[in-house]
Design a protein around this motif. Sequence first.
Motif, PDB file in Angstrom:
ATOM      1  N   GLU A   1       0.829  -1.205   0.000  1.00 11.21           N
ATOM      2  CA  GLU A   1       0.000   0.000   0.000  1.00 11.21           C
ATOM      3  C   GLU A   1       0.863   1.254   0.000  1.00 11.21           C
ATOM      4  O   GLU A   1       0.603   2.210  -0.730  1.00 11.21           O
ATOM      5  CB  GLU A   1      -0.940   0.004   1.205  1.00 11.21           C
ATOM      6  CG  GLU A   1      -2.064  -1.002   1.078  1.00 11.21           C
ATOM      7  CD  GLU A   1      -2.865  -1.176   2.359  1.00 11.21           C
ATOM      8  OE1 GLU A   1      -2.537  -0.559   3.394  1.00 11.21           O
ATOM      9  OE2 GLU A   1      -3.829  -1.960   2.325  1.00 11.21           O
ATOM     10  N   GLU A   2       1.914   1.252   0.810  1.00 13.41           N
ATOM     11  CA  GLU A   2       2.793   2.417   0.867  1.00 13.41           C
ATOM     12  C   GLU A   2       3.526   2.616  -0.462  1.00 13.41           C
ATOM     13  O   GLU A   2       3.662   3.742  -0.940  1.00 13.41           O
ATOM     14  CB  GLU A   2       3.804   2.277   2.004  1.00 13.41           C
ATOM     15  CG  GLU A   2       4.639   3.521   2.204  1.00 13.41           C
ATOM     16  CD  GLU A   2       5.483   3.495   3.464  1.00 13.41           C
ATOM     17  OE1 GLU A   2       6.451   4.267   3.506  1.00 13.41           O
ATOM     18  OE2 GLU A   2       5.195   2.722   4.392  1.00 13.41           O
ATOM     19  N   LEU A   3       3.976   1.527  -1.072  1.00 13.14           N
ATOM     20  CA  LEU A   3       4.634   1.638  -2.371  1.00 13.14           C
ATOM     21  C   LEU A   3       3.685   2.190  -3.423  1.00 13.14           C
ATOM     22  O   LEU A   3       4.086   2.986  -4.281  1.00 13.14           O
ATOM     23  CB  LEU A   3       5.176   0.277  -2.815  1.00 13.14           C
ATOM     24  CG  LEU A   3       6.384  -0.249  -2.036  1.00 13.14           C
ATOM     25  CD1 LEU A   3       6.699  -1.673  -2.461  1.00 13.14           C
ATOM     26  CD2 LEU A   3       7.592   0.654  -2.219  1.00 13.14           C
ATOM     27  N   CYS A   4       2.430   1.800  -3.357  1.00 13.55           N
ATOM     28  CA  CYS A   4       1.433   2.289  -4.306  1.00 13.55           C
ATOM     29  C   CYS A   4       1.167   3.782  -4.094  1.00 13.55           C
ATOM     30  O   CYS A   4       1.225   4.579  -5.030  1.00 13.55           O
ATOM     31  CB  CYS A   4       0.145   1.479  -4.169  1.00 13.55           C
ATOM     32  SG  CYS A   4      -1.142   1.947  -5.345  1.00 13.55           S
ATOM     33  N   ILE A   5       0.926   4.159  -2.856  1.00 10.20           N
ATOM     34  CA  ILE A   5       0.570   5.546  -2.545  1.00 10.20           C
ATOM     35  C   ILE A   5       1.747   6.492  -2.757  1.00 10.20           C
ATOM     36  O   ILE A   5       1.622   7.535  -3.393  1.00 10.20           O
ATOM     37  CB  ILE A   5       0.045   5.653  -1.103  1.00 10.20           C
ATOM     38  CG1 ILE A   5      -1.293   4.923  -0.989  1.00 10.20           C
ATOM     39  CG2 ILE A   5      -0.084   7.109  -0.668  1.00 10.20           C
ATOM     40  CD1 ILE A   5      -1.746   4.668   0.434  1.00 10.20           C
ATOM     41  N   LYS A   6       2.909   6.136  -2.234  1.00 10.36           N
ATOM     42  CA  LYS A   6       4.056   7.048  -2.272  1.00 10.36           C
ATOM     43  C   LYS A   6       4.829   7.027  -3.586  1.00 10.36           C
ATOM     44  O   LYS A   6       5.353   8.056  -4.008  1.00 10.36           O
ATOM     45  CB  LYS A   6       5.024   6.733  -1.131  1.00 10.36           C
ATOM     46  CG  LYS A   6       4.507   7.127   0.226  1.00 10.36           C
ATOM     47  CD  LYS A   6       5.577   6.928   1.278  1.00 10.36           C
ATOM     48  CE  LYS A   6       5.107   7.467   2.617  1.00 10.36           C
ATOM     49  NZ  LYS A   6       6.135   7.289   3.650  1.00 10.36           N
ATOM     50  N   LEU A   7       4.931   5.840  -4.205  1.00 10.27           N
ATOM     51  CA  LEU A   7       5.815   5.728  -5.361  1.00 10.27           C
ATOM     52  C   LEU A   7       5.121   5.257  -6.635  1.00 10.27           C
ATOM     53  O   LEU A   7       5.767   5.098  -7.665  1.00 10.27           O
ATOM     54  CB  LEU A   7       6.983   4.781  -5.025  1.00 10.27           C
ATOM     55  CG  LEU A   7       7.863   5.231  -3.860  1.00 10.27           C
ATOM     56  CD1 LEU A   7       8.890   4.158  -3.522  1.00 10.27           C
ATOM     57  CD2 LEU A   7       8.556   6.551  -4.183  1.00 10.27           C
ATOM     58  N   GLY A   8       3.812   4.988  -6.564  1.00 13.19           N
ATOM     59  CA  GLY A   8       3.074   4.598  -7.754  1.00 13.19           C
ATOM     60  C   GLY A   8       3.241   3.147  -8.172  1.00 13.19           C
ATOM     61  O   GLY A   8       2.882   2.776  -9.284  1.00 13.19           O
TER      62      GLY A   8
END
Length: 88
Positions: A16-23
């Motif tokens: 989730e963090e990779l999706c939100i922060k880095l796409g």
Amino acid sequence: MGQRDDRNSEVQRILEELCIKLGFCLPPEENLRLRESPPSDADSFTDAVFKAEGMGDMSDTDLRRRVREVVDQHMTRWVGTADQAAGD
């Protein structure tokens, strides 16, 4: 069984963090694959994320460094949690 569920939740938080922060928003089947059988170290997990995204060799890029930082922050907590559960 509780530890597996906890690890699954932690992997989900990484993704989730990779999706939100880095796409890096992985397809559902890749998301599930990583949750069910996550690589055991930050470098392998990072490589798996790039592979799931269909990206080639990203070994010497700033983007890889940023993805690895996110992964490493979470995986460092896994070690601490496992140590506490073992009574260390």
